[in-house]
Design a protein around this motif. Structure first.
Motif, mmCIF file in Angstrom:
data_model
loop_
_atom_site.group_PDB
_atom_site.id
_atom_site.type_symbol
_atom_site.label_atom_id
_atom_site.label_comp_id
_atom_site.label_asym_id
_atom_site.label_seq_id
_atom_site.Cartn_x
_atom_site.Cartn_y
_atom_site.Cartn_z
ATOM 1 N N TRP A 77 -4.271 7.293 1.003
ATOM 2 C CA TRP A 77 -3.351 6.077 1.423
ATOM 3 C C TRP A 77 -2.059 6.691 0.711
ATOM 4 N N LEU A 135 -5.383 -5.636 3.513
ATOM 5 C CA LEU A 135 -5.652 -4.177 3.238
ATOM 6 C C LEU A 135 -6.868 -3.845 3.889
ATOM 7 N N ALA A 136 -7.772 -4.756 3.841
ATOM 8 C CA ALA A 136 -8.939 -4.537 4.609
ATOM 9 C C ALA A 136 -8.761 -4.463 5.917
ATOM 10 N N HIS A 190 -6.121 -3.288 7.415
ATOM 11 C CA HIS A 190 -5.165 -2.224 7.644
ATOM 12 C C HIS A 190 -6.375 -1.087 8.024
ATOM 13 N N LEU A 191 -7.402 -1.087 6.960
ATOM 14 C CA LEU A 191 -8.299 -0.249 7.074
ATOM 15 C C LEU A 191 -9.088 -0.052 8.357
ATOM 16 N N SER A 236 -6.895 0.969 11.192
ATOM 17 C CA SER A 236 -6.698 2.568 11.000
ATOM 18 C C SER A 236 -7.874 3.479 11.722
ATOM 19 N N GLN A 237 -9.139 2.848 11.433
ATOM 20 C CA GLN A 237 -10.235 3.289 11.653
ATOM 21 C C GLN A 237 -10.384 3.366 13.537
ATOM 22 N N PRO A 240 -0.493 -0.227 2.964
ATOM 23 C CA PRO A 240 -0.957 -0.179 1.719
ATOM 24 C C PRO A 240 0.188 0.161 0.490
ATOM 25 N N ASN A 291 -17.104 9.794 6.367
ATOM 26 C CA ASN A 291 -16.154 8.606 6.171
ATOM 27 C C ASN A 291 -16.871 7.600 5.227
ATOM 28 N N LEU A 296 -15.532 6.178 1.700
ATOM 29 C CA LEU A 296 -15.168 5.096 1.221
ATOM 30 C C LEU A 296 -16.090 4.433 0.016
ATOM 31 N N GLU A 342 -9.775 7.871 2.410
ATOM 32 C CA GLU A 342 -10.999 7.193 2.994
ATOM 33 C C GLU A 342 -10.798 7.629 4.578
ATOM 34 N N CYS A 346 -6.818 6.717 6.721
ATOM 35 C CA CYS A 346 -6.039 5.426 6.538
ATOM 36 C C CYS A 346 -4.638 5.596 6.493
#
Length: 305
Positions: free
Chosen positions: A3, A72-73, A75-76, A79-80, A208, A236, A240, A302, A305
């Protein structure tokens, strides 16, 4: 991918720890910390009162619980998913998500202010003069302190907390705009294609680091975004889990620092500061619990991300 992108060495230094051990008793016995109090955020450690003057920690804990942690969750997740389905367009997916998150928290006017700052900074960067870039950044920061502008922005929001969130965010985004513009000035013509306005927006609205940093230079950000890695669910997942454990550890350590170090109370108490050397004061200033937690969260790897 991390991040934060940078390697940051955290931890309390010996001069700062010496200062804490020698002066914390003076602070505990002073008027600012002698009265027991309760707070609605953070942990409560029996018999050890939290520093009542640490506004920033309580402020970000409150915002984190309400919205920022969930964003933020999100965003994760984005991203994935984008990495699995459209890896080529992942930077733009994260850019759109960051813009949407900004719009949600700061409103359309707050979003417009940040977009305006980015546009002005990019336009000034075209002259490729570092001095002009710095001057532009200082002027943009100065506008935050103009009384008429402050009053107008306060009217955009119902509470002071929302206004301060805008103030914090715009200040940090201005640093990111400055970083991008300076790197644009320093690079040769062959590298200018990777410093487009679209890439600047992806950098500025990277969520982030959006509200409170820390600063990640554009070259490192671009390198990580362009890097393609094979997806491995097992790898991954392990990354995490380790990241969550790391965050939990640093969060607990930050809470202990809040209850034991009384950083902000020391800042407001003249006798302990006058008794310390300049070296010790400098080291003590670097031991900010919020910054320590933030740096280590943003170091978490992570897997893209």
């Amino acid at each position: 991918m991390s991040w934060g992108g940078g390697r940051v060495c955290m931890g309390a230094s010996l001069p700062a720890l010496w200062l804490e051990s020698s002066l914390v008793f003076m602070v505990k016995s002073s008027d600012c910390c002698s009265v027991r109090f309760s707070t609605s955020v953070g942990l409560r450690i029996p018999l050890i009162p939290q520093d009542p003057m640490d506004f920033e920690w309580s402020y970000w804990i409150e915002w984190g619980r309400e919205r920022i942690l969930w964003l933020l969750a999100g965003h994760l997740l984005v991203s994935q998913v984008s990495r699995l389905l459209v890896e080529k367009y992942k930077p733009w997916c994260l850019m759109v998500y960051g813009m949407a998150a900004c719009w949600l928290l700061l409103g359309v006017k707050g979003f417009a202010v940040i977009l305006f700052h980015a546009t002005i900074s990019f336009a000034v960067a075209q002259f490729q003069l570092s001095l002009l870039t710095w001057l532009c950044s200082l002027i943009l920061l100065f506008t935050l302190r103009i009384p008429a502008v402050e009053e107008a922005k306060r009217k955009w929001y119902d509470t002071e907390n929302e206004y301060y969130l805008l103030l914090f965010t715009v200040s940090v985004r201005c640093l990111f705009c400055t970083s991008f513009s300076l790197e644009y000035c320093w690079h040769g013509p062959a590298q200018k294609s990777s410093h487009s306005f679209l890439w600047m927006l992806a950098y500025v609205f990277y969520y982030p680091t959006f509200h409170n940093g820390p600063l990640l230079n554009f070259d490192e950000f671009s390198k990580q975004m362009r890097r393609q890695e094979a997806f491995s669910l097992k790898t991954n997942l392990s990354i995490l889990i380790m990241g969550i454990i790391r965050i939990f550890f640093w969060w607990c350590l930050a809470e202990l620092m809040i209850h034991l170090m009384y950083i902000h109370a020391l800042y407001s108490s003249a006798p302990p500061l006058e008794a310390a050397s300049y070296w010790a004061l400098g080291e003590y200033r670097n031991n900010n619990p919020l910054r320590s937690l933030q740096m280590n969260i943003l170091r978490m790897k992570e897997g893209g991300c």
